[in-house]
Design a protein around this motif. Structure first.
Motif, PDB file in Angstrom:
ATOM      1  N   ASN A  32       0.812  -1.217   0.000  1.00  0.00           N
ATOM      2  CA  ASN A  32       0.000   0.000   0.000  1.00  0.00           C
ATOM      3  C   ASN A  32       0.846   1.268   0.000  1.00  0.00           C
ATOM      4  N   SER A  33       1.966   1.205  -0.682  1.00  0.00           N
ATOM      5  CA  SER A  33       2.819   2.375  -0.828  1.00  0.00           C
ATOM      6  C   SER A  33       2.903   2.756  -2.302  1.00  0.00           C
ATOM      7  N   ASP A  52       4.868   6.259   1.976  1.00  0.00           N
ATOM      8  CA  ASP A  52       4.180   5.312   2.845  1.00  0.00           C
ATOM      9  C   ASP A  52       2.722   5.745   3.008  1.00  0.00           C
ATOM     10  N   SER A  53       1.789   4.845   2.738  1.00  0.00           N
ATOM     11  CA  SER A  53       0.373   5.210   2.751  1.00  0.00           C
ATOM     12  C   SER A  53      -0.146   5.494   4.155  1.00  0.00           C
ATOM     13  N   LEU A  54       0.515   4.951   5.184  1.00  0.00           N
ATOM     14  CA  LEU A  54       0.043   5.150   6.558  1.00  0.00           C
ATOM     15  C   LEU A  54       0.622   6.416   7.184  1.00  0.00           C
ATOM     16  N   THR A  55       1.925   6.598   7.047  1.00  0.00           N
ATOM     17  CA  THR A  55       2.568   7.747   7.680  1.00  0.00           C
ATOM     18  C   THR A  55       2.644   8.966   6.772  1.00  0.00           C
TER      19      THR A  55
END
Length: 247
Positions: A32-33, A52-55
């Protein structure tokens, strides 16, 4: 060898491959990046930058070799520098959005594996259960239909209409082409692939070779390196890429 279609189609294949890699101790994955840049410098490792998709943080890694497994229409913006010849070759590859219909039937209605109908809305029909491993023990059947939406307005036309419009068009084509197929339809799943799929054109081999040629640190792997979109072409080009980086 026997052939089978996994429930979930190609997405199921990706899940299985991903699970296999995640189980290995010598593999690190960043799912997911989004890769935004691959920079090549002669004689040095390539620099790969992704978000990075989360951070939402940008990260960078150096790599001896990079396999770019994305369509050339995206890859040509990620990899730098590219020669004018390679960029032009990538720009010459044609793509278009597709409607893919899974049609469920109460019994087989096609005597062949594939039917091409260029004068119909439904250009291409495939009977997956022609392969014995895909057959229903209850005697049911299914077809996969492919409909390209060509031209500058193709994507808009595909996405703006309600699904029932396309379902009726597919059903009408089954009636016209197969004669009795429309009476056996028990359901239909429509997948509006707004992202482009490749369209083969005459004389494309030379441009594909140029577009897919490896450089010092970048190797290309995608079905458009083969010339026809499909799981088999994705797998073959992936194996070719592995052979190049493993030498």
């Amino acid at each position: 060898a026997d052939q089978y279609t996994l429930p979930g189609g190609h997405g199921a294949v990706s899940d299985r491959l991903s699970a296999t890699l995640r189980a290995r101790q010598d593999v690190t994955m960043s799912p997911n990046s989004t890769v935004v840049s691959i920079e090549e410098t002669p004689g040095k490792p390539a620099r790969v930058t992704w978000v990075d998709s989360l951070t939402r943080e940008a990260k960078c890694v150096e790599a001896r070799q990079v396999v770019v497994a994305s369509p050339k229409l995206i890859g040509k913006y990620m990899v730098n520098p590219l020669s004018d010849a390679k960029r032009q070759a990538m720009a010459s590859i044609r793509y278009t959005p597709f409607l893919v219909a899974q049609v469920f039937l109460d019994e087989p209605v096609m005597e062949t594996f594939e039917i091409g109908a260029p004068d119909r809305f439904t250009k291409f029909m495939v009977r997956p259960d022609w392969i014995s491993g895909n057959r229903s023990p209850e005697g049911r059947s299914h077809l996969t239909a492919y409909i390209p939406f060509l031209g500058p307005d193709g994507r808009r036309n595909l996405l703006e209409q309600p699904p029932v419009v396309w379902a009726k068009s597919v059903r009408d084509d089954l009636e016209d082409v197969l004669g009795r197929g429309f009476r056996h339809v028990t359901g239909m799943h429509l997948h509006r692939w707004g992202h482009p799929m490749m369209i083969p054109v005459p004389g494309q081999d030379a441009s594909i070779r140029e577009a897919s040629a490896a450089s010092e640190s970048v190797v290309w792997a995608h079905s458009d390196s083969y010339g026809i979109c499909g799981l088999y072409s994705a797998v073959w080009t992936g194996m070719d890429a592995w052979s190049e980086v493993a030498m």
